[in-house]
Design a protein around this motif. Structure first.
Motif, PDB file in Angstrom:
ATOM      1  N   GLN A  53      93.735  12.561  48.782  1.00 27.45           N
ATOM      2  CA  GLN A  53      92.834  13.703  48.630  1.00 27.45           C
ATOM      3  C   GLN A  53      91.396  13.247  48.421  1.00 27.45           C
ATOM      4  OE1 GLN A  53      93.824  16.975  48.968  1.00 27.45           O
ATOM      5  NE2 GLN A  53      91.634  17.346  49.022  1.00 27.45           N
ATOM      6  N   GLU A  54      91.201  12.196  47.638  1.00 29.74           N
ATOM      7  CA  GLU A  54      89.854  11.672  47.404  1.00 29.74           C
ATOM      8  C   GLU A  54      89.225  11.157  48.698  1.00 29.74           C
ATOM      9  OE1 GLU A  54      87.859   7.948  45.008  1.00 29.74           O
ATOM     10  OE2 GLU A  54      89.648   8.897  44.167  1.00 29.74           O
ATOM     11  N   TRP A  55      89.997  10.454  49.508  1.00 31.95           N
ATOM     12  CA  TRP A  55      89.459   9.932  50.770  1.00 31.95           C
ATOM     13  C   TRP A  55      89.146  11.054  51.751  1.00 31.95           C
ATOM     14  CZ3 TRP A  55      87.306   5.669  52.441  1.00 31.95           C
ATOM     15  CH2 TRP A  55      87.438   4.518  51.673  1.00 31.95           C
ATOM     16  N   THR A  56      89.997  12.069  51.826  1.00 33.37           N
ATOM     17  CA  THR A  56      89.708  13.169  52.742  1.00 33.37           C
ATOM     18  C   THR A  56      88.469  13.928  52.289  1.00 33.37           C
ATOM     19  OG1 THR A  56      91.268  14.589  51.561  1.00 33.37           O
ATOM     20  CG2 THR A  56      92.084  13.443  53.530  1.00 33.37           C
ATOM     21  N   ASP A  57      88.266  14.074  50.992  1.00 34.86           N
ATOM     22  CA  ASP A  57      87.041  14.710  50.490  1.00 34.86           C
ATOM     23  C   ASP A  57      85.820  13.850  50.827  1.00 34.86           C
ATOM     24  OD1 ASP A  57      88.598  16.718  49.469  1.00 34.86           O
ATOM     25  OD2 ASP A  57      88.521  15.999  47.393  1.00 34.86           O
ATOM     26  N   TYR A  58      85.953  12.537  50.674  1.00 33.08           N
ATOM     27  CA  TYR A  58      84.852  11.617  50.950  1.00 33.08           C
ATOM     28  C   TYR A  58      84.479  11.647  52.429  1.00 33.08           C
ATOM     29  CZ  TYR A  58      82.308   7.227  51.483  1.00 33.08           C
ATOM     30  OH  TYR A  58      81.374   6.281  51.800  1.00 33.08           O
ATOM     31  N   GLY A  60      84.970  14.113  54.430  1.00 33.15           N
ATOM     32  CA  GLY A  60      84.572  15.451  54.829  1.00 33.15           C
ATOM     33  C   GLY A  60      85.635  16.201  55.600  1.00 33.15           C
ATOM     34  N   TRP A  61      86.850  15.728  55.564  1.00 32.49           N
ATOM     35  CA  TRP A  61      87.918  16.430  56.258  1.00 32.49           C
ATOM     36  C   TRP A  61      88.385  17.584  55.399  1.00 32.49           C
ATOM     37  CZ3 TRP A  61      91.171  11.497  57.510  1.00 32.49           C
ATOM     38  CH2 TRP A  61      90.521  10.778  58.501  1.00 32.49           C
ATOM     39  N   GLU A  62      88.676  18.686  56.022  1.00 28.34           N
ATOM     40  CA  GLU A  62      89.149  19.868  55.315  1.00 28.34           C
ATOM     41  C   GLU A  62      90.680  19.800  55.246  1.00 28.34           C
ATOM     42  OE1 GLU A  62      88.469  23.288  53.195  1.00 28.34           O
ATOM     43  OE2 GLU A  62      86.918  22.137  54.181  1.00 28.34           O
ATOM     44  N   VAL A  63      91.184  19.176  54.211  1.00 24.86           N
ATOM     45  CA  VAL A  63      92.630  19.048  54.047  1.00 24.86           C
ATOM     46  C   VAL A  63      93.003  19.661  52.712  1.00 24.86           C
ATOM     47  CG1 VAL A  63      94.565  17.460  53.867  1.00 24.86           C
ATOM     48  CG2 VAL A  63      92.676  16.932  55.406  1.00 24.86           C
ATOM     49  N   ARG A  64      93.879  20.625  52.781  1.00 29.70           N
ATOM     50  CA  ARG A  64      94.354  21.252  51.550  1.00 29.70           C
ATOM     51  C   ARG A  64      95.618  20.527  51.093  1.00 29.70           C
ATOM     52  NH1 ARG A  64      92.902  25.616  54.866  1.00 29.70           N
ATOM     53  NH2 ARG A  64      91.007  26.594  54.098  1.00 29.70           N
ATOM     54  N   ALA A  65      95.910  20.651  49.836  1.00 31.66           N
ATOM     55  CA  ALA A  65      97.086  19.985  49.269  1.00 31.66           C
ATOM     56  C   ALA A  65      98.366  20.442  49.966  1.00 31.66           C
ATOM     57  CB  ALA A  65      97.171  20.237  47.780  1.00 31.66           C
ATOM     58  N   ALA A  66      98.399  21.692  50.430  1.00 30.92           N
ATOM     59  CA  ALA A  66      99.592  22.194  51.099  1.00 30.92           C
ATOM     60  C   ALA A  66      99.797  21.508  52.449  1.00 30.92           C
ATOM     61  CB  ALA A  66      99.490  23.701  51.293  1.00 30.92           C
ATOM     62  N   GLN A  67      98.712  20.990  53.051  1.00 30.93           N
ATOM     63  CA  GLN A  67      98.819  20.327  54.345  1.00 30.93           C
ATOM     64  C   GLN A  67      99.322  18.895  54.219  1.00 30.93           C
ATOM     65  OE1 GLN A  67      94.808  20.794  55.677  1.00 30.93           O
ATOM     66  NE2 GLN A  67      95.313  22.566  56.952  1.00 30.93           N
ATOM     67  N   LEU A  68      99.167  18.310  53.051  1.00 27.15           N
ATOM     68  CA  LEU A  68      99.615  16.932  52.862  1.00 27.15           C
ATOM     69  C   LEU A  68     101.131  16.904  52.694  1.00 27.15           C
ATOM     70  CD1 LEU A  68      96.975  15.577  50.329  1.00 27.15           C
ATOM     71  CD2 LEU A  68      97.150  15.051  52.748  1.00 27.15           C
ATOM     72  N   PRO A  69     101.783  15.977  53.365  1.00 28.34           N
ATOM     73  CA  PRO A  69     103.236  15.877  53.150  1.00 28.34           C
ATOM     74  C   PRO A  69     103.518  15.349  51.757  1.00 28.34           C
ATOM     75  CG  PRO A  69     102.475  14.077  54.530  1.00 28.34           C
ATOM     76  CD  PRO A  69     101.299  14.992  54.308  1.00 28.34           C
ATOM     77  N   PRO A  70     104.608  15.787  51.164  1.00 30.66           N
ATOM     78  CA  PRO A  70     104.916  15.297  49.814  1.00 30.66           C
ATOM     79  C   PRO A  70     105.283  13.820  49.848  1.00 30.66           C
ATOM     80  CG  PRO A  70     106.744  16.583  50.670  1.00 30.66           C
ATOM     81  CD  PRO A  70     105.622  16.705  51.663  1.00 30.66           C
ATOM     82  N   ALA A  71     105.025  13.148  48.746  1.00 34.96           N
ATOM     83  CA  ALA A  71     105.405  11.736  48.647  1.00 34.96           C
ATOM     84  C   ALA A  71     106.921  11.634  48.664  1.00 34.96           C
ATOM     85  CB  ALA A  71     104.847  11.137  47.353  1.00 34.96           C
TER      86      ALA A  71
END
Length: 116
Positions: A53-58, A60-71
């Protein structure tokens, strides 16, 4: 640049990266006992989603937590699996001499029957 010098430089870079990877694995406990490996895996599972999440924010990608696959969840003990594997291998090695004798006798019987 000379081709040989370029290849040497490339080899040094790859060797340095491989050495760094081994050092990080050792430092994090991945090359230790099964318990240390399980602890390192638990730490990675806790750290990975916030880091992504930190890298996607850095970036500038618009990635929501729901879009990330669970660990991935691992519901087994690495140390128990390792111990079971060691026991299986040792038991196979302990019966190997007697099994080899049995198979040799069976093979000789088969060869004698073929010759008759």
């Amino acid at each position: 640049l000379d081709c040989c010098a370029f290849n040497s430089f490339r080899f040094l870079i790859k060797g340095g990266l491989a050495g760094a990877a081994v050092y990080v694995a050792y430092d994090q406990g991945l090359l230790g006992s099964g318990t240390e490996g399980a602890e390192a895996l638990r730490k990675a599972q806790e750290t990975l989603p916030p880091a992504i999440q930190e890298w996607t924010d850095y970036l500038g990608w618009e990635v929501r937590a729901a879009q990330l696959p669970p660990a991935p969840k691992f519901e087994f003990s690495i140390s128990k699996s390792w111990n079971k594997g060691v026991h299986t291998v040792m038991s196979a090695l302990s019966v190997a001499p007697s099994r080899a004798c049995e198979y040799t006798v069976e093979g000789w019987k088969y060869m004698k029957d073929l010759v008759k």
